[in-house]
Every structure is written in structure tokens, then in C-alpha cells.
Enzyme design. Structure first.
Site, PDB file in Angstrom:
ATOM      1  N   CYS A 130     -15.746 -30.472  22.937  1.00  0.00           N
ATOM      2  CA  CYS A 130     -15.368 -30.743  21.547  1.00  0.00           C
ATOM      3  C   CYS A 130     -16.481 -30.247  20.611  1.00  0.00           C
ATOM      4  O   CYS A 130     -17.637 -30.664  20.759  1.00  0.00           O
ATOM      5  CB  CYS A 130     -15.148 -32.240  21.348  1.00  0.00           C
ATOM      6  SG  CYS A 130     -14.951 -32.658  19.605  1.00  0.00           S
ATOM      7  N   SER A 188      19.813   4.242  -1.147  1.00  0.00           N
ATOM      8  CA  SER A 188      18.714   3.306  -1.289  1.00  0.00           C
ATOM      9  C   SER A 188      18.900   2.584  -2.627  1.00  0.00           C
ATOM     10  O   SER A 188      19.984   2.643  -3.211  1.00  0.00           O
ATOM     11  CB  SER A 188      17.418   4.096  -1.254  1.00  0.00           C
ATOM     12  OG  SER A 188      16.342   3.222  -1.258  1.00  0.00           O
ATOM     13  N   CYS A 242     -18.191 -33.523  18.793  1.00  0.00           N
ATOM     14  CA  CYS A 242     -19.019 -34.540  19.445  1.00  0.00           C
ATOM     15  C   CYS A 242     -19.465 -34.145  20.853  1.00  0.00           C
ATOM     16  O   CYS A 242     -20.189 -34.889  21.509  1.00  0.00           O
ATOM     17  CB  CYS A 242     -18.269 -35.866  19.485  1.00  0.00           C
ATOM     18  SG  CYS A 242     -16.875 -35.843  20.621  1.00  0.00           S
ATOM     19  N   GLU A 250      21.791  -5.376   6.787  1.00  0.00           N
ATOM     20  CA  GLU A 250      20.395  -5.263   7.204  1.00  0.00           C
ATOM     21  C   GLU A 250      20.211  -5.963   8.555  1.00  0.00           C
ATOM     22  O   GLU A 250      20.726  -7.064   8.758  1.00  0.00           O
ATOM     23  CB  GLU A 250      19.548  -5.955   6.127  1.00  0.00           C
ATOM     24  CG  GLU A 250      18.135  -5.502   6.045  1.00  0.00           C
ATOM     25  CD  GLU A 250      17.939  -4.218   5.233  1.00  0.00           C
ATOM     26  OE1 GLU A 250      18.925  -3.550   4.888  1.00  0.00           O
ATOM     27  OE2 GLU A 250      16.768  -3.892   4.965  1.00  0.00           O
ATOM     28  N   ALA A 303       0.843  -1.195   0.000  1.00  0.00           N
ATOM     29  CA  ALA A 303       0.000   0.000   0.000  1.00  0.00           C
ATOM     30  C   ALA A 303       0.882   1.249   0.000  1.00  0.00           C
ATOM     31  O   ALA A 303       0.601   2.227  -0.703  1.00  0.00           O
ATOM     32  CB  ALA A 303      -0.914  -0.005   1.215  1.00  0.00           C
ATOM     33  N   TYR A 304       1.978   1.214   0.771  1.00  0.00           N
ATOM     34  CA  TYR A 304       2.883   2.368   0.821  1.00  0.00           C
ATOM     35  C   TYR A 304       3.520   2.597  -0.555  1.00  0.00           C
ATOM     36  O   TYR A 304       3.528   3.719  -1.069  1.00  0.00           O
ATOM     37  CB  TYR A 304       3.967   2.154   1.885  1.00  0.00           C
ATOM     38  CG  TYR A 304       4.955   3.313   1.954  1.00  0.00           C
ATOM     39  CD1 TYR A 304       4.608   4.506   2.591  1.00  0.00           C
ATOM     40  CD2 TYR A 304       6.206   3.224   1.355  1.00  0.00           C
ATOM     41  CE1 TYR A 304       5.488   5.581   2.639  1.00  0.00           C
ATOM     42  CE2 TYR A 304       7.099   4.294   1.393  1.00  0.00           C
ATOM     43  CZ  TYR A 304       6.729   5.470   2.038  1.00  0.00           C
ATOM     44  OH  TYR A 304       7.595   6.526   2.071  1.00  0.00           O
ATOM     45  N   ASP A 305       4.019   1.507  -1.162  1.00  0.00           N
ATOM     46  CA  ASP A 305       4.656   1.635  -2.482  1.00  0.00           C
ATOM     47  C   ASP A 305       3.682   2.193  -3.509  1.00  0.00           C
ATOM     48  O   ASP A 305       4.021   3.047  -4.313  1.00  0.00           O
ATOM     49  CB  ASP A 305       5.175   0.272  -2.978  1.00  0.00           C
ATOM     50  CG  ASP A 305       6.472  -0.108  -2.292  1.00  0.00           C
ATOM     51  OD1 ASP A 305       7.010   0.740  -1.543  1.00  0.00           O
ATOM     52  OD2 ASP A 305       6.937  -1.247  -2.494  1.00  0.00           O
ATOM     53  N   LYS A 320      17.228  -9.594  -1.151  1.00  0.00           N
ATOM     54  CA  LYS A 320      16.936  -8.273  -0.604  1.00  0.00           C
ATOM     55  C   LYS A 320      16.287  -8.535   0.752  1.00  0.00           C
ATOM     56  O   LYS A 320      15.120  -8.928   0.841  1.00  0.00           O
ATOM     57  CB  LYS A 320      16.013  -7.478  -1.522  1.00  0.00           C
ATOM     58  CG  LYS A 320      15.779  -6.063  -1.014  1.00  0.00           C
ATOM     59  CD  LYS A 320      15.077  -5.224  -2.059  1.00  0.00           C
ATOM     60  CE  LYS A 320      14.942  -3.771  -1.667  1.00  0.00           C
ATOM     61  NZ  LYS A 320      14.531  -3.497  -0.297  1.00  0.00           N
TER      62      LYS A 320
HETATM   63  S1  IVH Z   1      22.799  -2.680  -1.267  1.00  0.00           S
HETATM   64  C1  IVH Z   1      24.505   1.148  -2.480  1.00  0.00           C
HETATM   65  N1  IVH Z   1      22.046  -5.112  -0.795  1.00  0.00           N
HETATM   66  O1  IVH Z   1      17.275  -2.393   0.597  1.00  0.00           O
HETATM   67  C2  IVH Z   1      23.644  -0.020  -2.332  1.00  0.00           C
HETATM   68  N2  IVH Z   1      20.696  -3.360   0.032  1.00  0.00           N
HETATM   69  O2  IVH Z   1      15.461  -0.642  -0.839  1.00  0.00           O
HETATM   70  C3  IVH Z   1      22.924  -0.010  -1.068  1.00  0.00           C
HETATM   71  N3  IVH Z   1      18.735  -4.115   1.297  1.00  0.00           N
HETATM   72  O3  IVH Z   1      18.791   0.566   1.609  1.00  0.00           O
HETATM   73  C4  IVH Z   1      22.161  -1.181  -0.686  1.00  0.00           C
HETATM   74  N4  IVH Z   1      19.126  -6.259   1.111  1.00  0.00           N
HETATM   75  O4  IVH Z   1      18.504  -1.366   3.353  1.00  0.00           O
HETATM   76  C5  IVH Z   1      21.775  -3.819  -0.626  1.00  0.00           C
HETATM   77  N5  IVH Z   1      21.496  -7.343  -0.429  1.00  0.00           N
HETATM   78  C6  IVH Z   1      21.236  -6.053  -0.256  1.00  0.00           C
HETATM   79  C7  IVH Z   1      20.105  -5.623   0.454  1.00  0.00           C
HETATM   80  C8  IVH Z   1      19.870  -4.250   0.565  1.00  0.00           C
HETATM   81  C9  IVH Z   1      18.324  -5.341   1.602  1.00  0.00           C
HETATM   82  C10 IVH Z   1      18.036  -2.878   1.665  1.00  0.00           C
HETATM   83  C11 IVH Z   1      18.933  -1.760   2.096  1.00  0.00           C
HETATM   84  C12 IVH Z   1      18.649  -0.682   1.084  1.00  0.00           C
HETATM   85  C13 IVH Z   1      17.243  -1.006   0.705  1.00  0.00           C
HETATM   86  C14 IVH Z   1      16.785  -0.358  -0.568  1.00  0.00           C
END
Ligand code: IVH
Length: 695
Positions: free
Chosen positions: A416, A85, A419, A173, A40-42, A118
Site C-alpha cells: 500500500c 458529406s 501505509c 453511421e 488537429a485534422y480539421d 451527428k
Molecule cells: S446526413 C446528404 N445525418 O457526418 C446528407 N450525416 O460530416 C448526408 N453523419 O457523411 C449525411 N450523423 O457520415 C447525416 N445524423 C446524421 C449524421 C451524419 C453523422 C456523418 C455522415 C456524413 C458526415 C459528414
């Protein structure tokens, strides 16, 4: 409640959407208690971005678009190098287009890719001085973050001391594994606190919390390392290393990475290889012990990264390939109490229907009454629901901050619901005191089903008739039925009686695996029953086995083994009746284990694993034709195992062969992407011809 404007009609709708998104981002990045699910946020941010493209003059300064963390939090610890990000793609096509734009940017093909999970948590920078962990900082706005060093002791995966006395910054993370999340909510609710809505919120809340009277844990996964000089400024000693080597380096220092998981980072040299790995990671997602929300693909070589450069928000050399959201917020309407075949009384949540990952979710598992208490669930609650792949949807937690005050307690049954007998509440899973006898008809109907004893002509109505007439109380009684008894029943003519008696007589010859499946031993299904039968070869040996011996069977662990032992003890009278009735209790072709003689067991395994499919893992999909046409999936799996192979229901890189019949869909596509061998039903029938005859 998560309604998001698909297209924003005017400046007022735009401003309202910006306000909601800013509030949600602030809550998400601070308390970790955003009322919006990710999807929903995205969607809201995408609608905002679309409006801004159309009406740049209306763009508000506070808009979350183009900002790290939606512009949410700022801290006061400057980052050595900005914590960026990632841009997103949502499909293979989007990814291919992105690679083309990256290659245009650097003027050559990317040499190698790193493909990694991710991780669904919060970005953290951990600073080590001379090998000692000294500071933990959140991402904040990317330029400066918050010092959360007070939480160092709650994070596993970040050692207090590295294996070498280096000065560097580890980035990655912080998240809660599924187990950590369950444990955290148990201890929080026990302390009168409110449960975390999901593991990511749990990790966010835990990083910020100070002076809690209880301890909860999170896990760190490293995805990058920055070398620092003695003054803490960036140094370039790792500057020329490929990203994949940096991850190995981090693991070598004792820092946790995803390397030991089923979705370990891999390098790939072509877009096709990347996409095949994306498929594998997506397929593994549902079974992972931690949450991922996509796959991150990075140019692996330092040269390629340098030439691509970075924007203010995200690098040009990496991209997030987002997977569909597997979490949604919906309402808990009701709790149903269903009695299973073995008398287990299981609660099931009835939800306001919600679409998750392409299917409509209406029910979610609640496991047992203790689970409801632990989660502090109430009727009418907004709940976070998780569903990935083929797993049964589950409620993660109620969103306590959204309670209106009119939510109702969930009432547990006192008797139950099937039964009316007493309930045995001594175990976590409640059970009708009558056990299997509570569901006699269901148990018998299941036992005689096609994939168990396969007694044709014995549907549920007929079973009810037999039970009501007092002729059978369990499925062993079927073998004692006489022609006269059957003829005396309503709608039973001579022909149906003779056919039924013949079907019952031939069921006596079913292999042990099917008899075990018919018994419905708790903790086992059809495929586990086959494994047990092959391992022990006879019912006598199985019933004589203790928990340790049962654990020798692949897939049976410390928790399941004692349940199976207890079940077999409970079923002993029924097993005795089956033996007395002359039912086969031996698995054809299986060699019993001989634990006294060393090496004998391996030989036995070898002997049973011989055949044209020895060492192969085979998946079946689509409709079977030709000689295989009449076989159910279970029968196909039995056939594969008789021919020495392993049967599996999902395609992965471990799959050796996919038997793809008419109408094969995603499994075939995936096998093609992975380069897995694919056979038609006719080709497969030829391959296992000798074993088909035994069917
Ligand atoms: S690399 C310069 N690798 O996803 C690159 N980020 O939506 C920076 N994240 O801010 C991030 N798994 O918090 C990288 N394997 C991964 C990741 C990862 C999760 C997060 C991270 C980033 C966010 C972006």
C-alpha cells in the site's frame, strides 16, 4: 505531435500540410488509425483551404479540400445516389447565417427542421432486396464505395430481414458504443493485438477486417432511406416524405435509429427551437453511451430539400453544427497510485497538459490495474484522451503505431503506497488490507465535514492530534471524548474545548442521510445517501435490507446494490458504536417502506414527495443571497428535497426551475434558451419558506 500550421507561410509549408492531411485521411478511412485527432485534422484542412483562397495558383490536385473523405479511399461499388458529406458551422451565429443563406436560396422560410445527433462513426449504405440485407458499402469517395458485406454479422441495428419485404437502401453511421469499444479492446489485446485508439477507429477497422480469430461488434444508426426499384435503381416512392417521417419508417422496419437515445431526432419550426435543441444535445453528450461530434440540422420537408439542391460535396439543405472536440492526443507521463478514504488504491494517469473543450487536462482516470493491462498502456505512450462536460477525463487507448520503442512498463505497487501494508488484489479494484483504517485521518476529517456531520472546530490538524494521541480510531470515538482528554491536548483551551464538545453533541442529532454520508459507503455520495435515507427511514431497516431491497432506491442498480450491502456489513461495528453513543439513526419525516402491504410503498413515496416543490426538478447556480446566503450547495439540495423536489446539477428540458444567484453563467443561458422558469434566491426562499425554517 499534433502541431498544425495556424497560417501556412509559403508554398512549401502548404505542400507539406497537404501531404500530412492526405496521409492522415488515408489512414483514418482505411485502417482507422490516424495519428491526428479530429481537431488537429480539421485545423490543418482549414489552414490548407485558407492558403488556397489566397494562392489559387498553388492549389495541388491532391488537396483534401472540397473532397468527400478528404479524397481518401475509393471502392468499386457505385452508389445509387452520391453519398455526400456535410458543411460545418461552429456557433449559433454561424448556424443562423447559414439558415439565412438557405432561405435566400429557396426564396422562402424553411417550413420545418429536423435536429439530430451527428454520430461519430463511418457512413455506410446497407442494401435490402425484398426485405433481406444483401450488401454493405462504405462511403468511399461518395460516388463509389468498398463492399464490406463480410462485416454484416458484426453490425447490430441492421436486421438481416426487414419487417416488410421492401427493396431499399438504408444509410447511416456505423460506430462502436463505449461498451463495444471497451469489449473490443479487451478481446484484441487478449489476442495479442493492439488496442483501437478510439471507438471510431474501432468501427473503421472492424468493418474492413476479414477472418479475425475473435468477434467484435459495432452499432448502426440510420439517418436516411432511399427507395430502390426491383433493379436496384433509385425509385421515388419516398420522394415526398418529410425526413422525420422517413426516420420513423426506418425504425418501424426494425432498423436502429437514434430515436431511443437521449438525443433522439426532433423537429423544430424556428431557429430558436433548433438552437435550444442543440444546447440539449450538447449537454447530454458527456453521458451518452456512444460518441457524437455535433448536431446535424436538416430541412425536414422534401420540397425544401429539392429547392435547395446539393453541391458536389454537400447538400445545401443540411448542415453539421460541430461541437468542440472532446478527444485529443497527448503523452502519458506517469501513473500515480492514490489511496482513497475507504482504502481503495486507484491509479491515476499524469498527462502532458492538453487543452480539451476549454479546459486543461493533466490527469485522467485509469480505474484499476486491470484497466491498465487491458489497455496495454506504457509510460511515454501517446494516448487518446477523452473529456466531455463534467466527466472525469479518461484515456481511450495508446496510439501503438506511434511508439518509439523507449516506452516503459507501468509498475504496479506491491505494498500500500499510503501505509505499506499488504494489498488485497482479489477484486478488480485493489484495496489496502487495512481498508478504512489505512486512511483514518482522511475518513474522520471527511465524516465531520460541513456536508456530513458538520462538526465545527475539527479540522484535519485537530483530527491528526486526536488520532496521534490515541483518543480516536474512527469518528464514532469522537462522541466518547471527555473534557479532560481534550484539555490535555496542545493548543486546546477551555473555550475551544467546550465549543468542540457542544459541536460534537449537536452532531448526534444529524439526520440519517448525513450519518450515511459520513460513513462514506462506497458507491454512494451525498445525494445518494439522502435517497437511501428517505427510502429506508431508519438505519436498522437499511442494514436489514438485502441487495434486492436496496435496488428499490432510485439510481441503485444490480451492480451497486451488492457493493452497498457488503459495505454496510463491513461498517456494522462502526454503526453499532454510533448507535451506542446515542447518534440519531433515523431520517426525519421519512416513512419506512412496508413491502408486505401492497400499495403502501407508493403511499410512502407520495407522502415524502409532498411540499411546494413536489414533482419539480430544481437546479441551483450562482451565489445564494439573503436567507439562503449561508447554505452550501449540498444544503440547498437538502432543502429542495425536503420541500418535495428533486435536485439536479445540470439544466435540461426536464428542469422545472433554476434558482439563479449572482454570477450565474452558462446554466442560466441554457435555461433561458429552453424557456425554463428562473427564480432569484429571494423568490425561491419565499417559495419554500416553511421548509427553510427547518434548516
Ligand atoms: S446526413 C446528404 N445525418 O457526418 C446528407 N450525416 O460530416 C448526408 N453523419 O457523411 C449525411 N450523423 O457520415 C447525416 N445524423 C446524421 C449524421 C451524419 C453523422 C456523418 C455522415 C456524413 C458526415 C459528414
Amino acid at each position: 505531435m499534433t502541431t498544425t500550421p495556424a497560417g501556412l507561410a509559403d508554398a512549401a509549408a502548404y505542400a507539406a500540410a497537404v501531404e500530412s492531411a492526405v496521409q492522415a485521411a488515408a489512414a483514418y478511412y482505411t485502417s482507422g488509425e490516424s495519428p491526428l485527432d479530429d481537431d488537429a485534422y480539421d485545423r490543418m484542412v482549414r489552414a490548407i483551404a485558407a492558403y488556397e483562397t489566397e494562392h489559387p495558383e498553388d492549389t495541388l490536385a491532391v488537396s483534401p479540400t472540397g473532397k468527400v473523405a478528404g479524397g481518401a479511399t475509393v471502392g468499386d461499388v457505385p452508389h445509387t445516389v452520391p453519398m455526400l458529406s456535410l458543411d460545418n458551422v461552429f456557433s449559433a451565429e454561424g448556424f443562423t447565417d447559414w439558415t439565412a443563406s438557405l432561405e435566400r436560396r429557396i426564396g422562402r422560410p424553411v417550413t420545418a427542421w429536423s435536429v439530430e445527433p451527428k454520430l461519430d462513426g463511418l457512413a455506410i449504405a446497407a442494401r435490402y432486396r425484398d426485405g433481406r440485407l444483401v450488401q454493405l458499402i462504405t462511403r468511399g469517395d461518395g460516388t463509389a464505395g468498398e463492399d464490406v458485406s463480410h462485416a454484416i454479422d458484426t453490425v447490430t441495428g441492421l436486421p438481416a430481414a426487414l419487417k416488410e419485404p421492401l427493396t431499399l437502401e438504408v444509410r447511416g453511421e456505423v460506430l462502436m458504443t463505449t461498451d463495444q469499444f471497451e469489449a473490443a479492446n479487451t478481446v484484441r489485446t487478449a489476442h495479442g493485438g493492439t488496442p483501437f485508439a478510439n471507438p471510431r477507429n474501432g468501427a473503421a477497422g472492424t468493418l474492413r477486417a476479414k477472418d479475425r480469430p475473435y468477434r467484435v461488434e459495432t452499432t448502426f444508426f440510420c439517418y436516411g432511406v432511399l427507395a430502390l426499384d426491383a433493379t436496384g435503381e433509385p425509385a421515388d416512392s419516398l420522394g415526398e416524405w418529410p425526413h422525420s417521417r422517413i426516420l420513423e419508417f426506418a425504425a418501424g422496419l426494425g432498423v436502429h435509429t437514434a430515436a431511443t437515445s437521449a438525443v433522439a431526432p426532433r423537429t423544430a419550426s424556428t431557429v430558436e427551437e433548433v438552437l435550444a435543441r442543440v444546447e440539449e444535445v450538447a449537454a447530454a453528450r458527456a453521458e451518452l453511451p456512444f460518441g457524437i461530434d455535433g448536431i446535424v440540422i436538416k430541412a425536414d420537408l422534401a420540397d425544401d430539400q429539392r429547392d435547395a439542391g446539393s453541391g458536389s460535396r454537400a447538400p445545401h439543405w443540411a448542415i453539421a453544427y460541430k461541437l468542440p472536440a472532446v478527444e485529443k492526443v497527448t503523452r502519458l507521463l506517469e501513473v500515480e497510485w492514490n489511496v482513497g478514504r475507504t482504502g481503495i488504491i486507484a491509479p491515476r494517469a499524469v498527462l502532458e497538459p492538453v487543452e480539451i473543450d476549454g479546459s486543461t487536462v493533466t490527469y485522467a482516470t485509469l480505474h484499476n490495474p486491470a484497466d491498465i493491462t487491458r489497455r496495454d498502456l506504457r509510460l511515454g505512450d501517446q494516448v487518446m484522451v477523452y473529456k466531455a462536460g463534467d466527466i472525469i477525463p479518461r484515456i481511450e487507448a495508446p496510439l501503438v503505431q506511434l511508439r518509439a520503442g523507449d516506452e516503459q512498463p507501468i509498475v504496479f505497487p506491491e505494498l500500500c503506497p499510503q501505509c505499506g501494508s499488504e494489498i488485497d488484489t482479489s477484486e478488480q479494484r485493489w484495496r489496502c488490507v487495512r481498508g478504512r483504517n489505512c486512511r483514518v485521518v482522511a475518513s474522520i476529517a471527511y465524516a465531520v465535514g460541513r456536508d456530513q456531520l458538520d462538526i465545527e472546530g475539527l479540522g484535519t490538524t485537530r483530527v491528526v492530534q486526536l488520532v496521534d494521541a490515541g483518543l480516536v480510531g474512527d469518528f464514532a470515538d469522537l462522541f466518547a471524548l471527555t473534557r479532560e482528554q481534550l484539555l490535555a491536548l496542545d493548543r486546546m483551551g477551555e473555550t475551544s474545548t467546550d465549543n468542540l464538545l457542544a459541536a460534537i453533541a449537536s452532531a448526534k442529532g444529524q439526520p440519517l442521510a448525513r450519518v450515511l454520508a459520513a460513513l462514506g459507503v462506497r458507491g454512494t455520495g451525498r445525494s445518494m445517501s439522502r435517497r437511501i435515507a428517505r427510502h429506508f427511514a431508519t438505519m436498522d431497516l437499511l442494514c436489514a435490507a438485502d441487495a434486492a431491497a436496496i435496488q428499490e432506491v432510485e439510481g441503485i442498480g444490480v451492480e451497486k446494490a451488492p457493493v452497498i450491502v457488503a459495505e454496510l456489513a463491513e461498517l456494522a461495528p462502526l454503526i453499532g458504536k454510533l448507535a451506542a453513543a446515542g447518534v440519531n439513526l433515523v431520517e426525519p419525516g421519512a416513512v419506512p417502506p412496508a413491502p408486505q402491504e401492497e400499495g403502501a410503498e407508493e403511499e410512502a413515496e407520495l407522502e415524502t414527495a409532498a411540499g411546494p416543490l413536489a414533482g419539480m426538478t430544481v437546479v441551483v447556480t450562482g451565489a445564494m443571497t439573503g436567507p439562503l446566503e449561508k447554505l452550501s450547495r449540498n444544503e440547498m439540495n437538502e432543502l429542495i428535497e425536503r420541500a418535495g423536489g428533486k435536485s439536479s446539477s445540470s439544466v435540461s428540458k426536464r428542469t422545472s426551475l433554476l434558482v439563479a444567484g449572482d454570477g450565474a453563467g452558462s446554466k442560466r443561458t441554457k435555461a433561458e434558451a429552453l424557456g425554463t422558469r428562473i427564480a432569484t434566491p429571494a423568490e425561491f426562499a419565499e417559495l419554500i419558506a416553511g421548509h427553510l425554517a427547518e434548516a
